[in-house]
Design a protein around this motif. Structure first.
Motif, short mmCIF file in Angstrom:
data_model
loop_
_atom_site.label_atom_id
_atom_site.label_comp_id
_atom_site.label_asym_id
_atom_site.label_seq_id
_atom_site.Cartn_x
_atom_site.Cartn_y
_atom_site.Cartn_z
N LYS A 327 0.73 -1.16 0.05
CA LYS A 327 0.04 0.07 0.16
C LYS A 327 0.70 1.20 -0.04
O LYS A 327 0.28 2.46 -0.48
CB LYS A 327 -0.95 0.02 1.17
CG LYS A 327 -0.26 0.02 2.68
CD LYS A 327 -1.30 0.02 3.87
CE LYS A 327 -1.97 -1.42 3.86
NZ LYS A 327 -2.81 -1.68 4.77
N ASP A 330 1.46 1.96 -3.61
CA ASP A 330 0.35 1.52 -4.68
C ASP A 330 0.34 0.39 -5.49
O ASP A 330 -0.03 -0.02 -6.43
CB ASP A 330 0.08 2.81 -5.74
CG ASP A 330 -0.38 3.84 -4.73
OD1 ASP A 330 -1.08 4.01 -3.72
OD2 ASP A 330 -0.10 5.14 -5.50
N TRP A 356 -3.65 -6.58 -2.83
CA TRP A 356 -4.30 -5.31 -3.03
C TRP A 356 -5.88 -5.34 -2.76
O TRP A 356 -6.47 -4.65 -2.09
CB TRP A 356 -4.40 -4.92 -4.34
CG TRP A 356 -5.14 -3.92 -4.75
CD1 TRP A 356 -5.20 -2.45 -4.22
CD2 TRP A 356 -6.46 -4.07 -5.38
NE1 TRP A 356 -6.49 -2.03 -4.81
CE2 TRP A 356 -7.23 -2.83 -5.46
CE3 TRP A 356 -6.94 -5.06 -6.13
CZ2 TRP A 356 -8.56 -2.70 -6.06
CZ3 TRP A 356 -8.43 -5.07 -6.49
CH2 TRP A 356 -8.82 -3.75 -6.42
N GLU A 359 -6.48 -6.12 1.20
CA GLU A 359 -5.80 -5.05 2.11
C GLU A 359 -6.99 -4.01 1.69
O GLU A 359 -6.99 -2.63 2.46
CB GLU A 359 -4.43 -4.64 1.69
CG GLU A 359 -3.72 -5.86 2.51
CD GLU A 359 -1.99 -5.41 2.50
OE1 GLU A 359 -1.32 -6.17 2.95
OE2 GLU A 359 -1.94 -4.47 1.48
N SER A 360 -7.42 -3.50 0.43
CA SER A 360 -8.06 -2.36 0.37
C SER A 360 -9.57 -2.49 0.84
O SER A 360 -10.20 -1.37 0.95
CB SER A 360 -8.50 -2.31 -1.37
OG SER A 360 -9.05 -3.43 -1.83
#
Length: 470
Positions: A327, A330, A356, A359-360
Motif C-alpha cells: 500500500k 500503490d 491489493w 487490504e483495500s
C-alpha cells in the motif's frame, strides 16, 4: 413490504462480523482456532546462525526456538522473572536463556537455571514458563495453543509427500485473516483480478499460478479466465469443509472444470498446474494482520526448491516476508499497464493482486456494507459453517476437523484439478484425472487395482449437478 432478496439476507451486523473475524484470547472464534494446529513459522526461519524468532499468533506473543538437540519449543515471550523479552534470549545449555538475568528454559518451559540466585536455591523448581507443542510438517512449524491433547493431522497429500516433493513459503497480508481466506474460495474473481490481455509461453510457467496450459488441452489458463468469465459455481459440504467446482463451457463438446477445496478452519487446496497443488492457510497474526502459508506439492518430478524460492524472493523481503509491492507504493500500479496488459495494472504476480484486493477492504472488512450475489455462494456457505463450528466449540463439542488418529486417516487428498473435459460427463472426468495423477505419483502408496474414482482416495461424495446451489 416485499420479501428480502437472498443477497440482502446475507448482510450482517457489526456484532456478527466481529464474531467471525476476531481471534484474540477470550473470543468465541479464538477459542475455536485454538483447537487446531496453527502454522507458526517456516522451518527455514530457524535454520540460520541464530534459530530464535519472535512469533505473534492469534493476538498473542511467543518466542520460537530450536535447541542444540534439534528440538523445537514455543514459549510465552515475556520471561516469568520480570517480563523481559525472551525473543532476544541466548540459545545455550539445552534451552533459551534470558539476556536480562540468565534464567534458562527448555523447550517444555521448565526453568533449568536461575544463576543470579544463591547457591542451592530451589527457586527454579517452582517456576515454569508456559510452553506449547510444536511439530514440523512439510517445511512448516505448526504450534498448538489450546488445552488438552492436540488433534491428529489429516492425511492430506501435502503431508504425505516426501520433502523433495514439497516446498513451503509464506507472505504477510496487512488485513484480517477472513477476507484473505475468502479470496481463495471465490472462483469468479480470477477472471477479472488475474486477467492478462496476452498469453505467455506456457512452457515457462513453472512456479507460476494461472500461467500453465489447462490439463488435457493446449489452452492456456490465461485465455480461459479471460474469455470465459461467467463460471457456473457448484459448492458442497464435505467431511473436511467444502468442495468447489467451477465450470466454464468452452463449446457444446468441451467444458473447463476447476476443482478446489476449503479445508476447515482456514486452509484451501487448489491446483497450480497439472502436476502441482497448493495447500494454503491464512493464519491470524492478530485481528488486523495475517500470514499466508503455502505448501506446493508435486505429483510428478521433485520440486525445484531453489527456483521456487528465488521466484518468491523477487517479491518478498525477509525476515518478515513483506511484499515489496504494497500500500505504500500503490502495489506498483501502472495505468499504462492496466490499459494494455493486465486488468489491475499491478504486474504479473497474482499474490500482489490478491494482496491489493484484501487490504483495500480495510484492516477488518465491514461486512455490514457488502451485497453478495450468486457467485458468492461458497463464501456464504463457509460463513455459515464457521458460525456453526464456533457454537460447537463453545458448547464443548468437537468441531469440524478436530480429529483423532482414526478419523484423521480418512481425510485424504483432497482432489484438485483444472482441465478441459467433456461437457457431458464432466462429473466423472475430474475424478478420473485425480485418480490418474495420484496413481502416477512416485511417492503415493499404491491404490487397489480395482479402485474406481468414487472409492479411491481422496474420499469423494457424489459430484454436484451443473445447476447445484450451495
Amino acid at each position: 413490504m416485499g420479501r428480502r432478496s437472498p443477497e440482502a439476507a446475507a448482510m450482517m451486523s457489526r456484532e456478527q462480523n466481529d464474531h467471525i473475524t476476531r481471534t484474540g484470547p477470550g473470543t468465541p472464534l479464538g477459542a475455536l482456532m485454538r483447537r487446531y494446529w496453527q502454522p507458526a513459522a517456516l522451518v527455514d526461519e530457524l535454520e540460520g546462525e541464530r534459530p530464535v524468532v519472535p512469533v505473534r499468533l492469534l493476538g498473542e506473543n511467543f518466542v520460537l526456538f530450536r535447541d542444540e538437540a534439534g528440538r523445537y519449543g514455543l514459549l510465552d515471550r515475556d520471561c516469568p522473572h520480570r517480563g523481559a523479552d525472551l525473543a532476544f534470549g541466548r540459545r545455550e545449555a539445552g534451552g533459551l536463556r534470558c539476556a536480562f538475568h540468565g534464567w534458562l528454559f527448555d523447550v517444555e518451559g521448565r526453568c533449568l537455571e536461575t544463576p543470579a540466585e544463591p547457591a542451592g536455591s530451589k527457586l527454579c523448581q517452582n517456576v515454569r514458563q508456559r510452553a506449547y507443542p510444536v511439530i514440523a510438517r512439510s517445511g512448516i512449524l505448526y504450534a498448538y495453543l489450546g488445552e488438552g491433547e492436540p488433534p491428529a493431522f489429516p492425511e492430506l497429500d501435502c503431508f504425505l509427500a516426501p520433502d523433495t516433493y514439497t516446498f513451503a513459503f509464506k507472505g504477510l497480508f496487512e488485513c484480517n485473516w477472513l477476507q484473505a481466506l475468502e479470496v481463495g474460495i471465490d472462483p469468479a474473481h480470477a477472471s477479472f483480478l488475474h486477467r492478462f490481455f496476452e498469453d505467455e509461453d506456457t512452457s515457462a510457467s513453472y512456479g507460476k499460478q494461472f500461467r500453465a496450459a489447462s490439463a488435457d488441452s493446449d489452452l492456456p489458463m490465461t485465455r480461459i479466465l479471460r474469455e470465459y468469465d461467467r463460471p457456473i459455481i457448484n459448492v458442497e459440504r464435505t467431511e473436511y469443509g467444502m468442495r468447489l467446482i467451477a465450470l466454464r463451457e468452452i463449446d457444446d463438446e468441451r467444458t473447463h472444470v476447476r476443482v478446489t477445496n476449503q479445508v476447515f478452519p482456514h486452509a484451501f487446496v487448489i491446483p497450480m498446474s497439472a502436476d502441482m497443488t497448493i495447500t494454503q492457510w491464512h493464519v491470524p497474526v492478530d485481528d488486523e494482520n495475517c500470514y499466508w502459508y503455502a505448501i506446493f506439492t508435486s505429483y510428478g518430478a521433485p520440486v525445484d526448491k531453489q527456483r521456487m524460492r528465488e521466484q518468491r524472493l523477487e517479491l518478498y523481503e525477509l525476515p518478515e516476508y513483506r511484499s515489496r509491492k504494497n500500500k505504500t507504493n500503490d502495489y506498483g500500479f501502472d495505468p499504462h499497464e492496466q490499459a494494455h496488459s493486465t486488468y489491475t495494472g499491478m504486474g504479473l504476480d497474482i499474490n500482489v493482486h490478491d494482496q491489493w484486493a484484501v487490504e483495500s477492504m480495510g484492516p477488518i472488512q465491514d461486512r455490514t456494507r457488502e451485497h453478495l450475489g450468486q457467485s458468492d455462494k461458497a463464501i456464504i456457505l463457509y460463513r455459515r459453517i464457521l458460525r456453526e463450528q464456533i457454537d460447537k466449540a463453545a458448547s464443548g463439542d468437537a468441531p469440524l476437523m478436530v480429529l483423532d488418529a482414526r478419523h484423521a486417516r480418512s481425510i485424504q487428498g483432497p482432489a484438485t484439478m483444472d482441465g478441459i473435459g467433456p461437457s457431458k460427463g464432466w462429473e466423472t472426468y475430474w475424478m478420473d484425472v485425480d485418480v490418474r495423477r495420484r496413481r502416477g505419483a512416485p511417492w503415493m502408496p499404491s491404490l487397489p487395482s480395482d479402485a474406481t474414482p468414487d472409492v479411491a482416495p481422496p474420499v469423494a461424495t457424489a459430484a454436484p449437478r451443473r445447476d447445484a446451489a450451495e
